[in-house]
Design an enzyme around this catalytic site. Structure first.
Site, short mmCIF file in Angstrom:
data_model
loop_
_atom_site.label_atom_id
_atom_site.label_comp_id
_atom_site.label_asym_id
_atom_site.label_seq_id
_atom_site.Cartn_x
_atom_site.Cartn_y
_atom_site.Cartn_z
N THR A 51 0.60 -1.06 -0.05
CA THR A 51 0.14 -0.02 0.02
C THR A 51 0.87 1.24 -0.04
O THR A 51 0.41 2.24 -0.70
CB THR A 51 -0.86 0.18 1.27
OG1 THR A 51 -1.55 -1.29 1.33
CG2 THR A 51 -1.81 1.21 1.23
N TYR A 139 5.41 -12.61 6.97
CA TYR A 139 4.38 -12.16 6.28
C TYR A 139 4.31 -13.23 4.87
O TYR A 139 5.08 -13.22 4.06
CB TYR A 139 4.63 -10.70 5.57
CG TYR A 139 3.56 -9.85 4.91
CD1 TYR A 139 2.37 -10.58 4.44
CD2 TYR A 139 3.75 -8.89 4.03
CE1 TYR A 139 1.56 -10.19 3.83
CE2 TYR A 139 3.06 -8.30 3.25
CZ TYR A 139 1.50 -8.70 3.09
OH TYR A 139 0.89 -8.13 2.36
N LYS A 168 1.43 -12.79 9.59
CA LYS A 168 0.37 -12.18 8.81
C LYS A 168 0.09 -13.18 7.72
O LYS A 168 1.19 -13.28 6.88
CB LYS A 168 0.78 -10.76 8.19
CG LYS A 168 -0.25 -10.33 7.36
CD LYS A 168 0.24 -9.02 6.76
CE LYS A 168 -0.63 -8.34 5.44
NZ LYS A 168 -0.10 -7.26 4.99
#
Length: 300
Positions: A51, A139, A168
């Protein structure tokens, strides 16, 4: 460092990286966005992920974003800095920068050009973890990294590397979260990274939800988290289904294009994504605007 040295819970929000008219990082707007995210219920901030266009920032820009976020947050909530590099050497360099500027943890996404073996992935994490004294969040996001880490590998790293403390999971497969919980005897905190799975992930025992959605829909994700904390499943379902159209749009429309378009619609122009990423197309912008208005009307 013990496994319980630092604990992260709730809504972990990814801020975008704003650019000004000359293409440079707009520090005042980044600070303004961070303040807004904290005020609307983000429990932690995770700059420099996809992002935040981390892959498109040079070293100086990357460091500027990391330090700006840490300084603006000023210990009010934890900061988890994203690390995603093709080489272990560059990942270590950025992990050290994150530690130097005062990050509370790092979120490590291994990136692949050559297909990496489990042993290579394991050693990548070992080398990064040894280089810093920060908690490391594994992640797993095969869609962006080209690497899909199995629950077995993830739990093995958690058990073997002292400062690997959380994971995550963004594969979009809820069964991965169940498997991680079972294999670790519920000792490894896992975080949802797939927006449309938020309801199922919290029901499965996720410690938190890593999402860019609060950039656009304010406190809605935090309301969902609070409903689960209160064990109000009926309210949680209602809140989730109200958000779901936008959560799905964000996932399908791509980051950071959707977030930047939505922020502009909300009166906060943070520039376009860096090339080669395109801004959101006009039809998509119009669709997003309709979804945002529908959610706003539900709130009122």
């Amino acid at each position: 460092m013990t496994k319980t040295a630092i604990e992260f819970k709730g809504i972990i929000t990814y801020p975008i990286t704003p650019f000004n008219n000359t293409g440079d990082i707009d520090v005042p707007k980044l600070e303004q966005l961070i303040e807004q995210l904290i005020c609307t219920g983000s429990n932690a901030i995770a700059p420099l992920g996809s992002t935040g266009e981390s892959a498109y920032l040079n070293d100086d820009e990357w460091t500027l974003v990391a330090s700006t976020c840490v300084n603006k947050i000023d210990k009010r909530v934890p900061v988890i800095v994203g690390i995603s590099e093709l080489t272990t050497q560059n990942a270590i360099k950025r992990a050290k920068i994150a530690e130097e500027v005062g990050a509370d943890a790092i979120m490590v996404l291994p990136a692949s050009y050559w297909k990496l073996s489990d042993d290579e992935i394991f050693q990548h994490y070992v080398s990064i973890a040894k280089a810093v004294n920060l908690p490391v969040m594994i992640y797993n996001n095969p869609a962006t990294s080209g690497i899909d880490m199995s629950p077995e590998l993830i739990v093995s790293m958690f058990k073997s590397i002292s400062n690997v403390t959380m994971v995550k999971e963004s594969s979009g497969d809820i069964q991965r979260m169940h498997k991680i919980r079972l294999l670790s005897n519920n000792e490894l905190p896992f975080y949802n990274g797939c927006n449309p799975l938020a309801l199922e992930a919290f029901a499965a025992g996720a410690t938190g939800w890593c999402t860019a959605a609060p950039n656009l829909i304010s406190s809605w994700p935090h309301k969902l988290y609070e409903a689960f904390q209160a064990e109000d499943i009926t309210l949680a379902r209602e809140l989730f289904y109200l958000q779901l159209p936008i959560l799905e749009f964000i996932l399908k429309g791509g980051l950071p294009s959707t977030i930047k378009a939505g922020l502009k619609n909300n009166g906060f122009d943070v520039g376009d994504p860096r090339k080669p990423v395109f801004p959101l197309s006009l039809p998509q912008v119009n669709k997003l605007n309709i979804l945002l208005k529908e959610l706003a009307s539900a709130e009122s």
